[in-house]
Design a protein around this motif. Sequence first.
Motif, mmCIF file in Angstrom:
data_model
loop_
_atom_site.group_PDB
_atom_site.id
_atom_site.type_symbol
_atom_site.label_atom_id
_atom_site.label_comp_id
_atom_site.label_asym_id
_atom_site.label_seq_id
_atom_site.Cartn_x
_atom_site.Cartn_y
_atom_site.Cartn_z
ATOM 1 N N UNK A 95 0.844 -1.193 0.000
ATOM 2 C CA UNK A 95 0.000 0.000 0.000
ATOM 3 C C UNK A 95 0.878 1.243 0.000
ATOM 4 N N UNK A 96 0.311 2.334 -0.470
ATOM 5 C CA UNK A 96 1.072 3.581 -0.529
ATOM 6 C C UNK A 96 0.532 4.568 0.489
ATOM 7 N N UNK A 97 1.418 5.379 1.044
ATOM 8 C CA UNK A 97 1.024 6.411 1.999
ATOM 9 C C UNK A 97 1.683 7.719 1.573
ATOM 10 N N UNK A 98 1.987 8.571 2.533
ATOM 11 C CA UNK A 98 2.676 9.821 2.230
ATOM 12 C C UNK A 98 3.647 10.153 3.329
ATOM 13 N N UNK A 99 4.742 10.830 2.990
ATOM 14 C CA UNK A 99 5.754 11.077 4.015
ATOM 15 C C UNK A 99 5.274 12.027 5.105
ATOM 16 N N UNK A 100 4.243 12.836 4.822
ATOM 17 C CA UNK A 100 3.780 13.785 5.832
ATOM 18 C C UNK A 100 3.083 13.096 6.996
ATOM 19 N N UNK A 101 2.645 11.858 6.801
ATOM 20 C CA UNK A 101 2.034 11.141 7.922
ATOM 21 C C UNK A 101 3.088 10.649 8.909
ATOM 22 N N UNK A 102 4.365 10.836 8.590
ATOM 23 C CA UNK A 102 5.457 10.441 9.485
ATOM 24 C C UNK A 102 5.962 11.604 10.332
ATOM 25 N N UNK A 103 5.593 12.828 9.985
ATOM 26 C CA UNK A 103 6.164 14.005 10.632
ATOM 27 C C UNK A 103 5.380 14.348 11.890
ATOM 28 N N UNK A 104 6.075 14.449 13.025
ATOM 29 C CA UNK A 104 5.428 14.801 14.284
ATOM 30 C C UNK A 104 5.799 16.227 14.689
ATOM 31 N N UNK A 105 5.175 16.698 15.749
ATOM 32 C CA UNK A 105 5.432 18.054 16.232
ATOM 33 C C UNK A 105 6.862 18.220 16.712
ATOM 34 N N UNK A 106 7.538 17.104 16.996
ATOM 35 C CA UNK A 106 8.925 17.185 17.448
ATOM 36 C C UNK A 106 9.893 17.458 16.302
ATOM 37 N N UNK A 107 9.428 17.231 15.058
ATOM 38 C CA UNK A 107 10.309 17.440 13.919
ATOM 39 C C UNK A 107 11.493 16.501 13.962
ATOM 40 N N UNK A 108 12.658 17.044 13.591
ATOM 41 C CA UNK A 108 13.871 16.248 13.662
ATOM 42 C C UNK A 108 13.976 15.211 12.564
ATOM 43 N N UNK A 109 14.680 14.118 12.854
ATOM 44 C CA UNK A 109 14.961 13.072 11.873
ATOM 45 C C UNK A 109 13.729 12.197 11.656
ATOM 46 N N UNK A 110 13.287 12.112 10.391
ATOM 47 C CA UNK A 110 12.097 11.353 10.040
ATOM 48 C C UNK A 110 12.519 10.076 9.317
ATOM 49 N N UNK A 111 12.073 8.936 9.826
ATOM 50 C CA UNK A 111 12.404 7.649 9.216
ATOM 51 C C UNK A 111 11.122 6.905 8.843
ATOM 52 N N UNK A 112 11.261 5.609 8.563
ATOM 53 C CA UNK A 112 10.114 4.782 8.181
ATOM 54 C C UNK A 112 9.226 4.419 9.367
ATOM 55 N N UNK A 138 3.251 18.926 12.992
ATOM 56 C CA UNK A 138 3.812 20.266 12.872
ATOM 57 C C UNK A 138 2.751 21.245 12.391
ATOM 58 N N UNK A 139 2.830 22.480 12.860
ATOM 59 C CA UNK A 139 1.808 23.472 12.533
ATOM 60 C C UNK A 139 1.686 23.712 11.039
ATOM 61 N N UNK A 140 2.790 23.696 10.303
ATOM 62 C CA UNK A 140 2.691 24.008 8.883
ATOM 63 C C UNK A 140 1.952 22.929 8.096
ATOM 64 N N UNK A 141 1.811 21.743 8.687
ATOM 65 C CA UNK A 141 1.080 20.690 7.998
ATOM 66 C C UNK A 141 -0.423 20.939 7.988
ATOM 67 N N UNK A 142 -0.864 21.945 8.743
ATOM 68 C CA UNK A 142 -2.288 22.293 8.723
ATOM 69 C C UNK A 142 -2.729 22.695 7.320
ATOM 70 N N UNK A 143 -1.772 23.162 6.514
ATOM 71 C CA UNK A 143 -2.102 23.561 5.136
ATOM 72 C C UNK A 143 -2.631 22.376 4.339
ATOM 73 N N UNK A 144 -2.119 21.198 4.619
ATOM 74 C CA UNK A 144 -2.578 19.996 3.912
ATOM 75 C C UNK A 144 -3.149 18.987 4.916
#
Length: 332
Positions: free
Chosen positions: A130-147, A157-163
């Motif tokens: 199945x396919x997803x999107x990398x933005x579902x991995x980003x948390x409010x803590x930011x930093x290093x994002x992995x699988x 993160x607040x800027x993700x409110x745009x999408x």
Amino acid sequence: MLETKEFPDEIDSSVKNILLMGATGYIGGALCRKLSQTQDFAVLALVRPRSDIEAIKPFCKEIIYSKEEQFSQEDVEEVIRKHDVKTVINLAWHMPPESTKEAQFEKDRIALEAALNAASAVSPDIHVIATSGNFSLVTADGGRITETPPHTGSRKLEYLAWIELLVNVNLMKDELIEEYISKGGNASIVYPSSVYGSSPTRGSIWDFAIQQFITGKPHEGYQPFPPDFITAWIHVEDLADCYIAAARKGSKGGHYLAAAENLSISQMATLFAQAAQVKFQAPIFENKNNVVFDDSYTREVLQLQWKYKAADDVKAWVERIKELGTYFLENV
């Protein structure tokens, strides 16, 4: 019985059949082409009755039309059984977006559930990617994002409110897949980062989003992305290689991130404007949350090396957008 169009002379019948849902889309078209170049896989494309199949015909062993506008478990199960399919890749999603995440999820989950339920009904050996999107991995803590998926309830993160709609729908679909895996289902998730490049079918969201960012004006009802929007980018051909590698790996519960280059929207737009030879003053960019996408684990596990760099291939991308008739920067 499902209606099929066969192209028996184009692909060796001894290779393994992959069922691809969403084959006429942007990523699906590129994956069809890439699969046709392998020695071990052949594409069975399940498409909707009104789909334009001309661009993918050269790459498919068979093109199979669903009985209704929406894919059903019955459709998928029939193809799996008839063609001895061991891998199903679902790239189908619903467009245009609905007004709420709940309404969007109800449409987007149809193809995904059809794939999961059909595979489960036939055999526990059927692998659904199945396919997803990398933005579902980003948390409010930011930093290093992995699988590694964020824990349930993680803030974004607040800027993700745009999408927000896209992020939340991806999270809902991810939870559906994780539940399937937890109950013994054989499935994996690929997290594509922002995808650019040429596909034999249609263009991507970024075809107009980057141009829209350069002009600073809304386009087709969408506002430009915020300047501080950081993401990662993957060429559509490299992403296709990731899906193929995941299919070969066949690991139950696999999580794979395809994120070749960390670039902000401003940085990618600058490369695009240079390739298009238009004037553009990039906004000052600040990665306030120190977000960095790291797909080293995926590359190691799937033995992948990304072949494309945006700086080298963005010009070809611009030319493809012009071919598709979705280029609108002449008045900048």
